[in-house]
Design an enzyme around this catalytic site. Sequence first.
Site, PDB file in Angstrom:
ATOM      1  N   ASP A   1       2.243  -1.146   5.785  1.00 30.83           N
ATOM      2  CA  ASP A   1       1.055  -0.708   6.611  1.00 30.83           C
ATOM      3  C   ASP A   1      -0.148  -0.384   6.004  1.00 30.83           C
ATOM      4  OD1 ASP A   1       2.283   1.371   6.027  1.00 30.83           O
ATOM      5  OD2 ASP A   1       1.449   2.586   7.624  1.00 30.83           O
ATOM      6  N   GLU A   2      -1.369  -0.586   6.462  1.00 31.64           N
ATOM      7  CA  GLU A   2      -2.401   0.155   5.979  1.00 31.64           C
ATOM      8  C   GLU A   2      -2.845  -0.319   4.570  1.00 31.64           C
ATOM      9  OE1 GLU A   2      -3.051   4.291   8.346  1.00 31.64           O
ATOM     10  OE2 GLU A   2      -1.983   4.587   6.526  1.00 31.64           O
ATOM     11  N   VAL A   3      -2.938  -1.806   4.502  1.00 28.61           N
ATOM     12  CA  VAL A   3      -3.190  -2.522   3.149  1.00 28.61           C
ATOM     13  C   VAL A   3      -4.747  -2.469   3.331  1.00 28.61           C
ATOM     14  CG1 VAL A   3      -3.106  -4.477   1.897  1.00 28.61           C
ATOM     15  CG2 VAL A   3      -1.094  -3.398   2.683  1.00 28.61           C
TER      16      VAL A   3
ATOM     17  N   ALA B   1       0.690  -1.177   0.022  1.00 30.26           N
ATOM     18  CA  ALA B   1       0.087   0.131  -0.008  1.00 30.26           C
ATOM     19  C   ALA B   1       1.009   1.309  -0.053  1.00 30.26           C
ATOM     20  CB  ALA B   1      -0.972   0.003   1.241  1.00 30.26           C
ATOM     21  N   HIS B   2       0.119   2.596   0.008  1.00 36.71           N
ATOM     22  CA  HIS B   2       1.079   3.744  -0.164  1.00 36.71           C
ATOM     23  C   HIS B   2       1.962   3.849  -1.249  1.00 36.71           C
ATOM     24  CE1 HIS B   2      -0.577   5.301   3.740  1.00 36.71           C
ATOM     25  NE2 HIS B   2      -0.282   4.100   4.335  1.00 36.71           N
TER      26      HIS B   2
END
Length: 626
Positions: A394-396, A323-324
């Site tokens: 992070d934050e998938v 992600a990101h």
Amino acid sequence: MLLLLVNRSNLKDISVNKDMLGQFIDLLLFIVLPRVIQAFESPWAYQCIEDKCVRVLKSTPHEDFISLDTCKLICGKGGTLWPLPTGPYKLGDQVVFLKKEKIVFRKLASPCSDVDMLIEKMMTVLHGYFEKMEEDGLKVTVPHGADTEHELSLDIYINRCEKQITLQTNESYSLWVNTEGTSTVASIAAETCFGARHGLETLSQLISWDYAFGSLIMQTSATIIDAPAYPHRGLMVDTARNFISLEKLLHIIDGLAHDKMNTLHLHLSDANSFPFDSKRVPQMAKYGAYSPRKVYSFEDLKELGEYANVRGVRIIPEIDAPAHAGNGWQWGSEYGLGDLALCVNESPRSQGACYDPPCGILNPVNNYTYDVLESIYFDLMQALNPDMFHMGGDEVRFNCWNNTNEITEWMTLNGLSRTEEDFFHLWKYFQNTSLQRVDNVFGRDTPVILWTSSLTDQVAVNGHLDPGRYIIQVWSGSRDFTIPRLYYTGYRLIFSNVDAWYLDCGYGSWVGDGLNSCAPYKSWQVMYDNDLDYLMRGFGIRPDPGKILGGEAAMWSEQVDDATIDGKIWPRLSAVAERLWSNLPERWRFAERRFVHHRERMLLKGIMGDAVQPLWCHQNEGFCYN
């Protein structure tokens, strides 16, 4: 310069009005030339009473008056040292006057020429600080100048030929200062040149500028045995939401060195931009940088790493994935490589594909994605030669993958359905495959860091990610029960817990109204009191020192750029620095007097941190807290 300011049509007026011209020249010289301030004879002096610098009128019948600058050096536990030493130390209660020309490097005993060159560069940095102090101080003329015939000689002894700082570097040092007559000798002994560098930093804190006498002053004696409590002490800077220039990063490294912090973690990429101009994949910056001026070249990163190493700071690059990741990855189809990233620049409101705009997530079933990652890794390895590498993680959110035919067809062919557990399987597939590419470049001995995430939450219960390879950086709150699960699973931990060490919290939201997502603002007191031992004991754990590596303050850059970053980092990062170096059982009140003074000293070193209190509090110790 005068000619540039005069209109030719008005020359005849100037020839007539000579008084006006004279006034104009006087004003111009006042603006352009350095100002020298005539100091007045202050009626105030100081006494050290019960470990506090107490301001008194000189007319009071006492003989032990000293200046404020002298009092700060010799009064109270630890004087002006920041961070406090972890070993035994003793500071003298007398000072001598000193000129920077009288500071001489007398002796160096080291095992190799590479270390000799590093020490010479470190000494140049130290002399630059003294020159800046003197240059600033000499702008004030004093009624009574000091006798400055004293000489300071410096001896340095180093045991190991270690020329790059790593997580395993021994950063301990010992410092002795002794004065006889008009001569002071400072001796520093350390295992490595990086420990010696910390000794030089401490030595600089035993020297100050005395504005009452217009001279450098130095404590006449000191014995300090010191080593950091944690091996990983750092700052994370996000260079992707807003670009942070190379010049500003170099400046930040200066501040880290003054605080004895040893790590700059660069969050180099995000969905917003990709500012690294990769030699092997130039399309990344071409498609992903905000402009041709907002990029880091290979040479820029190389310069950054070399500059940091001289100052005892290691650079850890992060390429966040899966992600990101968005802007910079759009070129795949045009070059015949298919979609490297999905849902690029979509809004979180459309599919719920990410948490904050813009969206973007890598395509885990496209083998070219891993080829591009490996090329980027190779460039970073050659530019920085880091001892650790950060893979983000992070934050998938699974919505984008779940709504992409290429992904769902691959999952069906590989015997997976579309449950949450199956998407975790896909995420692990991405993580393991990209780790192989990291190993191809850095080797299997290089530790890899991941942020805490829903994947590490699951891994803490079910395993799957090797604790021998991965270090977990905790950004969740300090009461998150994933922390003890990760610890007991065997992972080494770095703390950046959002409830204490996020530097971006407490400002207005950058999406919508109200405050940003991690409000409230984290004060220096909150940051200082974030005791990692205490945090772990809250889970009933007496932590193994080898498993709690330390921590980082996090400077996410949604609302930060070159113009504002200094004040958001400092002086609060200095509070984190003493927590990670000294790890004292005391809380912020114990440190307040030294902290306020250290912020003033950082200003003299060019680190423009926010004000902590009115200056009156610096001159009247102990009156500004309840």
